[in-house]
Design a protein around this motif. Structure first.
Motif, PDB file in Angstrom:
ATOM      1  N   VAL A 405       0.816  -1.220   0.000  1.00 18.16           N
ATOM      2  CA  VAL A 405       0.000   0.000   0.000  1.00 18.16           C
ATOM      3  C   VAL A 405       0.848   1.267   0.000  1.00 18.16           C
ATOM      4  N   VAL A 406       2.162   1.132   0.233  1.00 15.66           N
ATOM      5  CA  VAL A 406       3.042   2.297   0.381  1.00 15.66           C
ATOM      6  C   VAL A 406       3.700   2.647  -0.947  1.00 15.66           C
ATOM      7  N   LYS A 407       3.566   3.907  -1.318  1.00 15.52           N
ATOM      8  CA  LYS A 407       4.214   4.402  -2.529  1.00 15.52           C
ATOM      9  C   LYS A 407       5.589   4.977  -2.225  1.00 15.52           C
ATOM     10  N   GLU A 408       5.688   5.806  -1.173  1.00 16.82           N
ATOM     11  CA  GLU A 408       6.946   6.428  -0.792  1.00 16.82           C
ATOM     12  C   GLU A 408       6.963   6.593   0.713  1.00 16.82           C
ATOM     13  N   ALA A 409       8.167   6.612   1.290  1.00 23.78           N
ATOM     14  CA  ALA A 409       8.273   6.707   2.749  1.00 23.78           C
ATOM     15  C   ALA A 409       9.555   7.405   3.159  1.00 23.78           C
ATOM     16  N   ILE A 410       9.468   8.180   4.219  1.00 23.38           N
ATOM     17  CA  ILE A 410      10.610   8.844   4.842  1.00 23.38           C
ATOM     18  C   ILE A 410      10.520   8.590   6.350  1.00 23.38           C
ATOM     19  N   VAL A 411      11.651   8.334   6.978  1.00 24.29           N
ATOM     20  CA  VAL A 411      11.690   8.163   8.428  1.00 24.29           C
ATOM     21  C   VAL A 411      12.368   9.376   9.042  1.00 24.29           C
ATOM     22  N   LEU A 429       0.613   6.918   0.296  1.00 22.78           N
ATOM     23  CA  LEU A 429      -0.015   5.663  -0.104  1.00 22.78           C
ATOM     24  C   LEU A 429      -0.210   5.586  -1.612  1.00 22.78           C
ATOM     25  N   ASN A 430      -0.340   4.382  -2.117  1.00 21.40           N
ATOM     26  CA  ASN A 430      -0.584   4.188  -3.548  1.00 21.40           C
ATOM     27  C   ASN A 430      -1.956   4.683  -3.965  1.00 21.40           C
ATOM     28  N   GLN A 431      -2.906   4.664  -3.045  1.00 22.02           N
ATOM     29  CA  GLN A 431      -4.234   5.206  -3.329  1.00 22.02           C
ATOM     30  C   GLN A 431      -4.790   5.829  -2.050  1.00 22.02           C
ATOM     31  N   SER A 432      -5.646   6.810  -2.233  1.00 22.01           N
ATOM     32  CA  SER A 432      -6.170   7.549  -1.075  1.00 22.01           C
ATOM     33  C   SER A 432      -7.104   6.671  -0.243  1.00 22.01           C
ATOM     34  N   GLN A 439      -6.417   4.087  10.678  1.00 20.28           N
ATOM     35  CA  GLN A 439      -5.967   3.421  11.896  1.00 20.28           C
ATOM     36  C   GLN A 439      -5.691   1.940  11.638  1.00 20.28           C
ATOM     37  N   THR A 440      -6.561   1.343  10.815  1.00 19.48           N
ATOM     38  CA  THR A 440      -6.341  -0.052  10.436  1.00 19.48           C
ATOM     39  C   THR A 440      -5.061  -0.194   9.620  1.00 19.48           C
ATOM     40  N   LEU A 441      -4.846   0.780   8.706  1.00 17.39           N
ATOM     41  CA  LEU A 441      -3.636   0.758   7.877  1.00 17.39           C
ATOM     42  C   LEU A 441      -2.377   0.872   8.720  1.00 17.39           C
ATOM     43  N   ILE A 463       2.566   8.591   9.872  1.00 19.72           N
ATOM     44  CA  ILE A 463       1.838   9.789   9.442  1.00 19.72           C
ATOM     45  C   ILE A 463       1.630   9.703   7.934  1.00 19.72           C
ATOM     46  N   PHE A 464       0.425  10.045   7.491  1.00 15.76           N
ATOM     47  CA  PHE A 464       0.106   9.954   6.065  1.00 15.76           C
ATOM     48  C   PHE A 464       0.146  11.334   5.409  1.00 15.76           C
ATOM     49  N   ARG A 465       0.665  11.380   4.191  1.00 16.09           N
ATOM     50  CA  ARG A 465       0.675  12.596   3.382  1.00 16.09           C
ATOM     51  C   ARG A 465       0.178  12.255   1.977  1.00 16.09           C
TER      52      ARG A 465
END
Length: 487
Positions: A405-411, A429-432, A439-441, A463-465
């Motif tokens: 489900v993750v398109k891009e990520a930064i820590v 995320l790959n889709q909104s 919360q489930t995600l 955190i989602f963007r």
């Protein structure tokens, strides 16, 4: 080896009316590029200081670059998007005799010799200006961010630039007279990857400005009108463009070659691009500014995609040697290595050494070699310590990106009193998804991370963007991402 100035003279003979540089409706043919460069070179021929080239994606910035190389003084490119204090700091360090202003804005710099295109009405243009540059002369100086906050001026010799250009020409599979796309501002050395290989092979350099980047429709129109053949950009810029629904071989049949540098090329991005352009040549390259843009490359194929994740950065280019220091830090040696940082002996001595009579640069990148291919595994300075455990932020980011489900990520490490107290993962995320699903995600993402990482490495918060901000150079803006979650 290709000599850039000689190649431009030859291109003027063979293709005088072909467009060399294009930005919207502003164009310069090879005849005009050489004539204007000769005139400006004649004007600055006695200068021993680099020419400051100021503007944003103007074809006349290229005129300034070529003129300064011909004059033997070299250039320093400054983009209008750079902060005013940074521009003044660089000019103070360079102490230029001339500033080449390609904008319509008056520069408030209290400098006596600010030149613009009006000089072409004031000086007699010589029939031909004989190039004064030697191989050991500095062709350009590009300023990069310094860890102390003060930018570092990386000096690149003309013979290093010619060697790099020849390597790029050798990599190029589709020949001369192509339409090249350049995404990077000229103050970022990724632009060198497009400028000189394009001009040395009689191509047309198509310039993408910041307005096109913020309005994808304008970029789409340019791609269709120019019939781009060769694409040069950061991976982050390509990820943004892949959101264009029609960016595929079916709609852009002229697009045959891609070169990526400046950041890690994510496996997912490369896989999607190869699916959309199955017959294109896609190169992943690696290199710091201090080693003339790039020193390794690999052609991304389906076999490479299937065998490696993360992707390798490939094999080293001719004339360059890669070795590993005891701490796995990558060391680059050869003619590609910079002369050092301008007027900065202390920081130069820290990273530039002589190894067996070869100039060497200690990159700060961690690397490994497998199957005769090089892999960049992280940054020495991206290592943090949390609750007594030492860990690599980029390793955590890699595992986050593997989740479907993750398109891009930064820590982002969160500090308190100078100590890391927790890690936060910022994810696109790959889709909104709506807030109820998130919360489930978060739970599902953390559960997947537990399959591959110890508990102490898993970010406390996710955190989602909707999307990540990019720097003016087209890279992921880690600093802005961190600031956003702290405010």
């Amino acid at each position: 080896m290709k000599d850039i100035i000689y190649s431009l003279i030859e291109n003027e003979k063979h293709y005088p009316d072909q467009i060399a540089v294009k930005h919207n409706e502003d164009v310069l043919t090879y005849r005009e590029l050489n004539r204007y460069a000769d005139a400006l070179a004649y004007f600055i021929k006695d200068s021993y200081k680099p020419l400051i080239v100021y503007g944003h994606m103007s074809p006349f910035m290229i005129v300034g670059m070529i003129a300064s190389i011909k004059a033997g003084c070299g250039y320093v490119p400054l983009d209008i998007s750079m902060p005013e204090d940074r521009i003044k700091s660089i000019i103070k360090k360079i102490e230029p005799e001339y500033i080449w202003n390609t904008t319509e804005t008056q520069l408030d710099l209290n400098h006596a010799h600010i030149l613009d295109t009006n000089i072409f009405n004031e000086v007699d243009i010589p029939n031909r200006f004989e190039s004064q540059i030697n191989g050991s002369d500095i062709a350009y100086t590009i300023f990069t961010s310094g860890s102390t906050g003060e930018p570092k001026g990386v000096q690149i010799r003309y013979d290093s630039l010619n060697e790099f250009t020849q390597w790029m020409i050798d990599l190029n599979k589709i020949g001369e007279n192509q339409q090249w796309l350049n995404q990077a501002p000229f103050s970022f050395d990724l632009s060198v990857m497009a400028i000189y290989p394009c001009l040395a092979t009689g191509g047309t350099l198509n310039l993408v400005d910041k307005t096109m980047i913020s309005k994808p429709k304008l970029l789409n129109d340019m791609l269709l009108q120019a019939k781009i053949n060769v694409w040069v950009s950061t991976p982050s810029f390509m990820e943004m463009c892949l959101m264009l629904p029609d960016l595929s071989e079916e709609h852009y049949e002229s697009l045959k070659e891609f070169f990526f540098c400046g950041e890690i090329l994510p496996h997912k991005t490369a896989k999607m691009l190869l699916q959309r352009f199955p017959s294109a040549y896609i190169y992943n390259t690696y290199g710091p500014t201090e080693a003339t843009v790039a020193v390794t490359s690999i052609l991304i194929t389906e076999a490479v995609i299937n065998q490696y994740n993360p992707l390798p950065v490939g094999k080293v280019r001719p004339g360059t040697q890669l070795t590993l220091a005891e701490n796995e830090e990558l060391v680059i040696s050869g003619q590609c290595v910079s002369e050092g940082y301008v007027k900065d002996e202390q920081r130069s001595k820290a990273v530039f050494k002589d190894i067996k009579q070869r100039r060497a640069y200690y990159t700060g990148d961690k690397a490994t070699v497998n199957d005769d291919l090089w892999f960049i595994t992280g940054r020495i300075d991206f290592q943090v310590k949390l609750n007594g455990y030492r860990m690599e932020l980029e390793e955590i980011e890699f595992h986050l990106r593997q989740i479907d489900v993750v398109k891009e990520a930064i820590v982002v490490p969160i500090y308190k009193s100078g100590k890391v107290t927790q890690l936060q993962g910022v994810v696109v995320l790959n889709q909104s998804n709506d807030d109820n699903e998130r919360q489930t995600l978060i739970h599902d993402i953390k559960q997947e991370l537990k399959q591959t990482m110890p508990e102490y490495m898993i970010p406390r918060k996710i955190i989602f963007r909707d999307q990540f901000p990019l720097t003016i150079n087209g890279k992921l803006d880690r600093k802005q991402i961190a600031e956003d979650i702290l405010t």
